[in-house]
Design a protein around this motif. Structure first.
Motif, short mmCIF file in Angstrom:
data_model
loop_
_atom_site.label_atom_id
_atom_site.label_comp_id
_atom_site.label_asym_id
_atom_site.label_seq_id
_atom_site.Cartn_x
_atom_site.Cartn_y
_atom_site.Cartn_z
N ALA A 144 27.11 25.27 35.73
CA ALA A 144 28.44 25.71 35.33
C ALA A 144 28.39 26.62 34.11
CB ALA A 144 29.34 24.50 35.04
N GLY A 145 27.17 26.90 33.63
CA GLY A 145 27.04 27.80 32.49
C GLY A 145 27.20 27.13 31.16
N GLY A 146 27.07 25.79 31.12
CA GLY A 146 27.21 25.09 29.85
C GLY A 146 26.18 25.52 28.83
N LEU A 147 26.59 25.65 27.57
CA LEU A 147 25.72 26.13 26.51
C LEU A 147 24.66 25.08 26.17
CD1 LEU A 147 25.21 28.45 24.46
CD2 LEU A 147 26.66 27.21 22.86
N VAL A 148 23.41 25.50 26.18
CA VAL A 148 22.30 24.63 25.78
C VAL A 148 21.89 24.93 24.34
CG1 VAL A 148 19.88 24.04 26.23
CG2 VAL A 148 21.46 24.40 28.14
N ALA A 149 21.74 26.20 24.00
CA ALA A 149 21.35 26.59 22.64
C ALA A 149 21.81 28.01 22.38
CB ALA A 149 19.84 26.48 22.45
N ARG A 150 21.98 28.33 21.11
CA ARG A 150 22.42 29.68 20.71
C ARG A 150 21.57 30.17 19.56
NH1 ARG A 150 26.34 32.72 17.64
NH2 ARG A 150 27.51 34.17 19.00
N GLY A 171 17.60 27.67 35.48
CA GLY A 171 17.63 26.76 36.62
C GLY A 171 16.23 26.32 36.99
N PRO A 172 16.10 25.36 37.89
CA PRO A 172 14.78 24.91 38.32
C PRO A 172 14.00 26.04 38.99
CG PRO A 172 16.48 23.35 38.98
CD PRO A 172 17.19 24.58 38.51
N TYR A 186 23.81 28.58 41.53
CA TYR A 186 24.38 28.99 40.24
C TYR A 186 25.90 29.03 40.33
CZ TYR A 186 19.89 30.12 38.12
OH TYR A 186 18.64 30.03 37.56
N GLY A 187 26.54 28.53 39.27
CA GLY A 187 28.00 28.48 39.26
C GLY A 187 28.58 29.20 38.06
N GLY A 188 29.89 29.07 37.89
CA GLY A 188 30.58 29.66 36.75
C GLY A 188 30.45 31.18 36.72
N GLY A 232 23.57 43.43 19.59
CA GLY A 232 23.63 42.06 20.06
C GLY A 232 24.05 41.09 18.96
N GLU A 233 24.83 40.11 19.34
CA GLU A 233 25.30 39.09 18.40
C GLU A 233 24.52 37.78 18.53
OE1 GLU A 233 29.43 38.70 19.28
OE2 GLU A 233 29.89 40.79 18.73
N ALA A 234 24.00 37.50 19.72
CA ALA A 234 23.30 36.23 19.92
C ALA A 234 22.52 36.26 21.21
CB ALA A 234 24.31 35.07 19.94
N VAL A 235 21.61 35.30 21.34
CA VAL A 235 20.96 34.98 22.61
C VAL A 235 21.38 33.56 22.95
CG1 VAL A 235 18.79 34.64 23.84
CG2 VAL A 235 18.99 36.49 22.16
N GLU A 236 21.99 33.39 24.11
CA GLU A 236 22.49 32.08 24.52
C GLU A 236 21.66 31.55 25.69
OE1 GLU A 236 27.20 32.78 23.37
OE2 GLU A 236 26.57 32.69 25.48
N LEU A 237 21.21 30.32 25.58
CA LEU A 237 20.55 29.63 26.68
C LEU A 237 21.57 28.73 27.34
CD1 LEU A 237 17.18 28.65 24.92
CD2 LEU A 237 17.78 30.77 26.11
N ARG A 238 21.78 28.89 28.65
CA ARG A 238 22.82 28.17 29.35
C ARG A 238 22.28 27.49 30.61
NH1 ARG A 238 28.17 29.11 28.10
NH2 ARG A 238 28.47 30.42 26.25
N ASP A 239 22.93 26.40 30.99
CA ASP A 239 22.58 25.71 32.23
C ASP A 239 23.10 26.52 33.41
OD1 ASP A 239 21.61 23.07 33.48
OD2 ASP A 239 23.57 23.38 34.39
#
Length: 390
Positions: A83-89, A201-202, A249-251, A73-80
């Protein structure tokens, strides 16, 4: 005491049981593993093996073989979720080079452990279902086929519904967390990179990461709901139910959901940590001792840590009883802390009140951008803990 020539029976040929069998055999024990299935297979899907789990595999001499079946693994990504927008990496590259993080198909790890165990001389007996365990005059297993097996030393690695756990602690009812989960694997239809993505998501979230050289994607989707679902993830559901539950959920998340053809469904139950892990010449490990919710990706890893510590404690003890007592002493506080962290993690992914959600995500973005090392260091107590170094 030493383990050379000691006869040990392990109930359960899962990750914890097979890791324990290898660790005990490498110290000279004569090990027999009893498995209720007709073959050592793991349906199911992916697991994450953090550096503390890889440390055990390396110490068993399996480091390079494991690298060959896993994705680093290279990273853990938190996304909305929308549309999948990046929240944190969380950059896994910030971990020390000798402490990598992996994604692996559970069945591939089971195959590696079983092959290693057999090559080392561990005897694996299939179709051995344990119905009841008695400890009055040494461990005695009453089997489903009517056989009675007397063990010199018994290790219960037989999961949530362990018969040895019941003998040691009685029946302890779990409670439904009001969360259910779907699990699936799909072809890598989106070119998923070597990262774990958490789409938040909620009151729900979806985790995805690649397996088997990036050929497939593992998906776990969790939703809060009041309706009860049966425990155990081998229950099949209609993929349409999964897509309906995550319709917002999108994207790329939607693309992955659309590709699901078969899916497992189960309810998430919280089980108490067993107060008693050992008695006489018997002990439990892994889920049999301390089941955990899947929100820190530490269930399999905790079982591997248990297995190493158990073998090490027995090998250096004056007696079996002293070794088993040392094992629980060395493990209990740590697994309780990990379980508490997992129990408290889900709500962070499921924020539903818009102002709170906006503020939390804004803070995560800032921390990820301005202090990425600080974001990663919060997990040092888990990932950089190495049971093989004492």
């Amino acid at each position: 005491m030493g383990l050379d020539g000691q006869k040990i029976t392990v109930a359960g040929a899962g990750i914890g049981g097979l890791t324990a069998a290898i660790a005990l055999r490498q110290r000279g024990a004569q090990v027999t593993v009893l498995e209720q299935a007709e073959a050592i297979t793991e349906v199911g899907a992916g697991i994450q093996v953090s550096p503390n789990g890889f440390a055990v595999l390396k110490a068993l001499g399996l480091g390079e073989a494991f690298r060959g079946i896993a994705v680093q693994g290279e990273a853990v990504e938190l996304r909305d979720y929308r549309a999948g927008g990046l929240v944190a990496r969380l950059d896994l590259g910030l971990l020390p080079q000798d402490q990598p993080y992996f994604f692996v198909h559970r069945s591939d790890l089971i195959d590696l452990l079983a092959e290693t165990a057999r090559a080392a001389g561990v005897r694996i007996r299939l179709l051995q279902k344990v119905e009841r365990v008695a400890l009055d005059d040494g461990p005695v297993l009453h089997m489903g086929n009517g056989d009675v097996v007397k063990a010199k030393l018994l290790i219960g690695a037989d999961g949530l519904h362990s018969k040895l756990r019941q003998t040691l602690n009685g029946v302890q009812a779990p409670f439904f967390t009001r969360q259910t989960a779907w699990r699936a694997t799909i072809p890598n239809v989106i070119g998923h990179p070597n990262v774990s993505r958490v789409h938040m998501g909620p009151r729900q979230h979806m985790v995805s990461y690649p397996l088997r050289g990036g050929e497939i994607i593992n998906i776990v989707a969790v939703q809060e709901r009041t309706g009860w679902a049966e425990e155990g993830w081998m229950h099949e559901d209609d993929p349409a139910n999964l897509r309906r539950a995550f319709a917002g959920y999108g994207g790329e998340a939607k693309q992955m959901l659309d590709a699901v053809e078969r899916v497992g469904f189960w309810g998430l139950f919280r089980h108490p940590v067993a107060p008693v892990w050992h008695k006489g010449r018997a002990a439990i490990l892994g889920d049999a001792a301390h089941p955990t919710l899947p929100f820190m990706a530490q269930g399999a890893v905790m079982a591997m840590e248990d297995a190493w510590v158990l073998a090490h404690a027995l090998d250096g003890a004056e007696s079996v009883e002293a070794g088993l007592a040392a094992y629980q002493t060395r493990r209990e506080a740590r697994v309780r802390k990990v379980i508490e962290a997992a129990n408290g993690n889900a709500w962070k992914y499921h924020l539903a009140f818009p102002p709170l959600r906006f503020g939390a995500h804004l803070g995560l973005r800032a921390l990820s951008t301005l202090a990425p090392k600080k974001l990663m260091q919060q997990f040092d107590w888990i990932y950089r803990h190495d049971v093989t170094k004492g």
